[in-house]
Design a protein around this motif. Structure first.
Motif, PDB file in Angstrom:
ATOM      1  N   SER A 249      22.167  21.653 -16.816  1.00 15.79           N
ATOM      2  CA  SER A 249      22.622  21.493 -15.428  1.00 15.79           C
ATOM      3  C   SER A 249      21.414  21.262 -14.525  1.00 15.79           C
ATOM      4  O   SER A 249      20.329  21.801 -14.772  1.00 15.79           O
ATOM      5  CB  SER A 249      23.388  22.734 -14.954  1.00 15.79           C
ATOM      6  N   TRP A 250      21.643  20.474 -13.495  1.00 12.55           N
ATOM      7  CA  TRP A 250      20.582  20.189 -12.518  1.00 12.55           C
ATOM      8  C   TRP A 250      21.188  20.234 -11.124  1.00 12.55           C
ATOM      9  O   TRP A 250      22.272  19.697 -10.882  1.00 12.55           O
ATOM     10  CB  TRP A 250      19.977  18.809 -12.777  1.00 12.55           C
ATOM     11  N   ARG A 251      20.508  20.926 -10.219  1.00 10.44           N
ATOM     12  CA  ARG A 251      20.946  21.012  -8.827  1.00 10.44           C
ATOM     13  C   ARG A 251      19.830  20.488  -7.919  1.00 10.44           C
ATOM     14  O   ARG A 251      18.670  20.900  -8.034  1.00 10.44           O
ATOM     15  CB  ARG A 251      21.288  22.452  -8.443  1.00 10.44           C
ATOM     16  N   HIS A 252      20.218  19.608  -7.010  1.00  9.86           N
ATOM     17  CA  HIS A 252      19.280  19.069  -6.025  1.00  9.86           C
ATOM     18  C   HIS A 252      19.815  19.374  -4.632  1.00  9.86           C
ATOM     19  O   HIS A 252      20.936  18.994  -4.284  1.00  9.86           O
ATOM     20  CB  HIS A 252      19.120  17.557  -6.191  1.00  9.86           C
ATOM     21  N   THR A 253      19.020  20.088  -3.848  1.00  9.73           N
ATOM     22  CA  THR A 253      19.396  20.427  -2.480  1.00  9.73           C
ATOM     23  C   THR A 253      19.044  19.261  -1.567  1.00  9.73           C
ATOM     24  O   THR A 253      17.859  18.969  -1.349  1.00  9.73           O
ATOM     25  CB  THR A 253      18.689  21.710  -2.014  1.00  9.73           C
ATOM     26  N   VAL A 254      20.078  18.573  -1.059  1.00 10.47           N
ATOM     27  CA  VAL A 254      19.870  17.425  -0.186  1.00 10.47           C
ATOM     28  C   VAL A 254      19.557  17.896   1.228  1.00 10.47           C
ATOM     29  O   VAL A 254      18.601  17.445   1.860  1.00 10.47           O
ATOM     30  CB  VAL A 254      21.108  16.511  -0.201  1.00 10.47           C
ATOM     31  N   THR A 255      20.387  18.801   1.735  1.00  9.63           N
ATOM     32  CA  THR A 255      20.177  19.449   3.025  1.00  9.63           C
ATOM     33  C   THR A 255      20.510  20.923   2.830  1.00  9.63           C
ATOM     34  O   THR A 255      21.032  21.319   1.781  1.00  9.63           O
ATOM     35  CB  THR A 255      21.092  18.845   4.116  1.00  9.63           C
ATOM     36  N   PRO A 256      20.246  21.772   3.832  1.00  8.04           N
ATOM     37  CA  PRO A 256      20.623  23.187   3.664  1.00  8.04           C
ATOM     38  C   PRO A 256      22.107  23.396   3.374  1.00  8.04           C
ATOM     39  O   PRO A 256      22.489  24.417   2.817  1.00  8.04           O
ATOM     40  CB  PRO A 256      20.227  23.807   5.011  1.00  8.04           C
ATOM     41  N   GLN A 257      22.953  22.421   3.758  1.00 11.25           N
ATOM     42  CA  GLN A 257      24.386  22.559   3.506  1.00 11.25           C
ATOM     43  C   GLN A 257      24.861  21.778   2.282  1.00 11.25           C
ATOM     44  O   GLN A 257      25.893  22.103   1.700  1.00 11.25           O
ATOM     45  CB  GLN A 257      25.202  22.075   4.721  1.00 11.25           C
ATOM     46  N   LEU A 258      24.159  20.747   1.876  1.00 12.40           N
ATOM     47  CA  LEU A 258      24.651  19.810   0.865  1.00 12.40           C
ATOM     48  C   LEU A 258      23.788  19.855  -0.391  1.00 12.40           C
ATOM     49  O   LEU A 258      22.556  19.787  -0.316  1.00 12.40           O
ATOM     50  CB  LEU A 258      24.663  18.387   1.435  1.00 12.40           C
ATOM     51  N   SER A 259      24.457  19.963  -1.559  1.00 15.30           N
ATOM     52  CA  SER A 259      23.759  19.969  -2.848  1.00 15.30           C
ATOM     53  C   SER A 259      24.402  18.956  -3.783  1.00 15.30           C
ATOM     54  O   SER A 259      25.628  18.749  -3.762  1.00 15.30           O
ATOM     55  CB  SER A 259      23.810  21.354  -3.500  1.00 15.30           C
ATOM     56  N   LEU A 260      23.566  18.352  -4.600  1.00 16.02           N
ATOM     57  CA  LEU A 260      24.016  17.453  -5.663  1.00 16.02           C
ATOM     58  C   LEU A 260      23.858  18.177  -6.995  1.00 16.02           C
ATOM     59  O   LEU A 260      22.795  18.736  -7.285  1.00 16.02           O
ATOM     60  CB  LEU A 260      23.182  16.165  -5.658  1.00 16.02           C
ATOM     61  N   VAL A 261      24.930  18.193  -7.802  1.00 14.18           N
ATOM     62  CA  VAL A 261      24.921  18.939  -9.058  1.00 14.18           C
ATOM     63  C   VAL A 261      25.338  18.018 -10.193  1.00 14.18           C
ATOM     64  O   VAL A 261      26.302  17.248 -10.068  1.00 14.18           O
ATOM     65  CB  VAL A 261      25.873  20.158  -9.000  1.00 14.18           C
ATOM     66  N   MET A 262      24.614  18.106 -11.330  1.00 15.04           N
ATOM     67  CA  MET A 262      24.992  17.368 -12.535  1.00 15.04           C
ATOM     68  C   MET A 262      25.066  18.351 -13.702  1.00 15.04           C
ATOM     69  O   MET A 262      24.156  19.152 -13.909  1.00 15.04           O
ATOM     70  CB  MET A 262      23.984  16.271 -12.865  1.00 15.04           C
ATOM     71  N   ASN A 263      26.160  18.286 -14.464  1.00 18.86           N
ATOM     72  CA  ASN A 263      26.339  19.102 -15.660  1.00 18.86           C
ATOM     73  C   ASN A 263      26.488  18.202 -16.873  1.00 18.86           C
ATOM     74  O   ASN A 263      27.238  17.213 -16.835  1.00 18.86           O
ATOM     75  CB  ASN A 263      27.599  19.970 -15.567  1.00 18.86           C
TER      76      ASN A 263
END
Length: 760
Positions: free
Chosen positions: A669-683
């Protein structure tokens, strides 16, 4: 058979001593000393009720381990099955079957209460549809105490503690994820608290599933003459396809009447389609090597699963510190329907070939009404707890199989494959427990539960009704010893009972496919289990560490029993084995290896043994040594990027006359924080496409290897957006999961546990 069923229920083998009672509301540990009243944030107005503030739940308590799963990287697009698969010693296969320490006799509760959708055939589908993001933590209760009954198996308990937010104001999350081959899921959840009112709810949709390919190689003993025999081969190749749609809704309303009294109401719904397309090829041979049957069966299945629940609750804080009263009513129901159309195409028609077309309608239902109360207060330097349970559990099975003659559309009921069976179980239970600090280093918790159960069954197809009632007493004992400021010893013992379920008892044969049928056994007796455990918790090189030794002994263990009822038709039923036992060492280590790298690892080295008989009367004892484990690495590249690798290994498991082979998977799994409210997640699930289910049977009359493989590598990519409380939410999202067991040692050290958040 009908007379046998009546005899067993009215006074024969089914005079069981295990009562299936829904577990009591799970609460935090009773404190070893009277604890200060909970901290409250009071509004300026004197007439405005306070809002309770509860500290983070400890990860180790006297009667359970608590595992934080809400901050797992994959939680925003995973399922409840995925969350459980990250818990030490828990394994969930792609069908949703759950095992703990190699045992499939596991109860699953939601907020300390039973739910119809997590029992029987509904459990697997529910776990694969429930959103992981709705779960706060998972409580593993290997030796349940007196507050827990024996409902749904009477074994160890996995309690899913759902997310709650008591902070003033509003907070919401929105998750949207897309996967390969048209899969997708999305969820919206939120809370809003103002003054005396609190609201929480959510909705999730999912289009998902696992296609599979299966191979079965089977040899049956063909008797040629008295004392002589040879093995005849047969095989089955199957493909199954079909993604299903699910919809989940849940909502809760809380109202603080005053600073001491709270009312709550909740409702939930979960629906799922049961559509599937499958193709099976059957090849039958005899002992001379000749082919006596070769045909293909195509199956089209349609149907739906519908689950409902609602509840009401009253909480009262007494005048004494730690004095509470909780009264809870929960009602849940589950209905599963499916219609299957079969068509056979014969290359070599076997003797007594089946009709080329047939249809089967199946419907199973379950309804649980659970009314409980729990009272807790300080007493004589410790904490006493008393409670009651009144519960009703209704189960039904209805199967209608019809043959369609060649050249005709008329359907003829097949009485050998059609039946209706109902069971109604009513239970009343009382329990008491007492927890106290014995010395500066010793703390103890002892409890006793008494259960009265009234059981009635109706075999409607056969026109037979029978009933039984009985009383059981269930003791439990826990103790802790403070070795040092960072180390604890824990001891526990519990006696549990597993009573046969409705499906275990129903003697009518249920058709699965051309080679396989199943039936219950009305002669089953309950399984009685004694379970012991000793654990040591400490810090090792700065890492939270634990080692637990356990022993479980089953008397009259209920195991699968398989034998041929015709040349190629194998019947799977249940029997009471002579007994079984298992022992093992369970360990866990977790913490930060470096400021950026976190390790969570656990394992279970177990030895199990089962004794059973085959259809020729041969008794055999089989043993299995198995190593199962979890290893998870979380690496924080920078403030915006987090990578997680997880290895899951499941060791060999005994099952009736055979065993399930070891299995392992790797997830990323990988999580990327785009903004303090928005995250991109890949599993990425099952990175190396290694997941399979393989079972092996080798008895005097049957040799079989069954291997089932699934789609393999699954990829999901999605976005998670948080509204309100953004700063704290993001911090929570990247916080490493706490899987270490030490904690909750109570004020001053060795006690059974400090005050924890309530799970029920």
């Amino acid at each position: 058979m009908h007379k046998l069923l009546f005899h067993c229920l009215a006074g024969g083998s089914l005079l069981v001593s295990g009562a299936a009672v829904q577990a009591q509301t799970v609460t935090g540990d009773a404190v070893v000393k009277p604890a200060p009243a909970p901290i409250s944030a009071k509004a300026p107005a004197a007439d405005t009720p306070s809002v309770s503030v509860t500290a983070e739940r400890p990860t180790g308590r006297i009667d359970r381990q608590v595992y934080d799963v809400k901050s797992d990287v994959s939680s925003s697009n995973g399922t409840a099955a995925d969350a459980l698969n990250n818990v030490p010693s828990v394994a969930v296969d792609p069908d949703g079957s759950v095992s703990l320490r190699g045992s499939s006799n596991v109860q699953i509760l939601i907020d300390g209460k039973p739910s119809a959708m997590l029992q029987g055939d509904s459990r697997g589908a529910t776990l694969n549809a429930m959103a992981a993001d709705d779960i706060e933590s998972v409580e593993v209760i290997n030796n349940p105490g007196a507050q827990f009954g024996n409902e749904a198996g009477g074994g160890p308990i996995l309690n899913l503690v759902m997310r709650r937010n008591r902070k003033p104001g509003g907070f919401a999350t929105v998750n949207a994820n897309a996967g390969i081959a048209g899969r997708y899921n999305s969820a919206v959840s939120g809370t809003y608290n103002e003054g005396p009112w609190g609201y929480q709810g959510g909705i999730n949709v999912r289009h998902d599933g696992r296609n599979s390919v299966a191979e079965v190689s089977r040899e049956r003993l063909e008797r040629l003459a008295p004392g002589m025999g040879a093995f005849a081969p047969s095989s089955q190749h199957s493909t199954s396809n079909g993604l299903n749609d699910s919809l989940g809704l849940h909502g809760t309303v809380n109202y603080n009447l005053n600073t001491n009294d709270t009312l709550a109401a909740s409702v939930s719904y979960n629906g799922r389609s049961n559509d599937q397309r499958s193709l099976d090829r059957y090849i039958n041979g005899d002992s001379t090597g000749s082919t006596i049957g070769d045909y293909v069966r195509s199956t089209v299945r349609n149907g739906d699963s519908r689950n409902y629940s609602w509840g009401a609750r009253y909480d009262h804080k007494g005048e004494l510190p730690g004095e509470t009263l909780k009264i809870d009513l929960r009602v849940s129901s589950s209905t599963n329907e499916s219609d299957s159309d079969y068509a056979n195409s014969y290359t070599v028609a076997p003797v007594n070939a089946f009709d080329s077309r047939a249809r089967q309608h199946s419907e199973t239902g379950n309804r649980i009404v659970d009314f409980s109360g729990d009272y807790e207060r300080p007493l004589a330097g410790g904490t006493a707890k008393l409670g009651y349970k009144v519960a009703d559990n209704q189960s039904s099975f209805d199967t209608l199989y019809t043959d369609i003659r060649p050249g005709s559309l008329a359907e003829t009921v097949n009485p050998m494959r059609s039946n209706r069976f109902e069971m109604d179980e009513r239970t009343v239970a009382l329990y008491g427990s007492y927890q106290m600090r014995l010395t500066e280093r010793w703390g103890a918790l002892a409890g006793l539960r008494a259960e009265y159960t009234d059981l009635n069954v109706r075999q409607i197809t056969g026109g037979v009704e029978a009933g039984n009632n009985y009383v059981n007493y269930i003791p439990s004992l826990f103790a802790t010893y403070k070795v040092s400021d960072e180390s604890n010893l824990r001891f526990s013992y519990a006696h549990r009972l597993r009573r046969p379920s409705a499906g275990d008892l129903n003697p009518y044969v249920v058709y699965r496919d051309e080679f396989n049928v199943s039936a219950g056994n009305p002669k089953l007796k309950p399984t009685q289990t004694d379970s012991f455990e000793i654990g040591y918790e400490t810090k090792l090189f700065g890492l939270e560490s634990s080692l637990r030794a356990y022993h479980r002994r089953d008397t009259d263990a209920i195991v699968d029993y398989r034998y041929f009822i015709s040349d190629n038709v194998l019947l799977t039923t249940r029997e009471n084995g002579a007994g079984s036992h298992s022992s093992g060492l369970e360990f866990s280590v977790s913490g930060k290896l470096t400021p950026s790298l976190t390790l969570n690892t656990s394992g279970n080295l177990a030895r199990s043994q089962q004794t059973s008989s085959d259809d020729l009367g041969n008794r055999s004892t089989r043993t299995a040594n198995a190593l199962s484990g979890r290893a998870r690495l979380n690496y924080q590249f920078d403030a915006a990027n987090q990578l997680q690798l997880a290895l899951q290994m499941q060791g060999k498991m005994l099952s009736g006359q055979g065993y399930r082979s070891p299995n392992n998977t790797v997830n990323m799994s990988w999580r990327h924080t785009v903004t303090p409210q928005l995250s991109l997640v890949m599993n990425v699930t099952d990175v190396f496409s290694s997941n399979k289910m393989e079972t092996v049977i080798n008895s005097a009359s049957l040799r079989e290897t069954s291997t089932r493989r699934f789609d393999g590598r699954m990829i999901y990519v999605g976005l998670s957006y948080r509204l309100g409380g953004a700063t704290s939410a993001v911090k929570e999202g990247v916080r490493e999961p706490r899987f270490g067991p030490p904690g909750g040692r109570g004020p001053g050290g060795p006690g059974p546990g400090g005050p924890g958040g309530e799970a029920g």
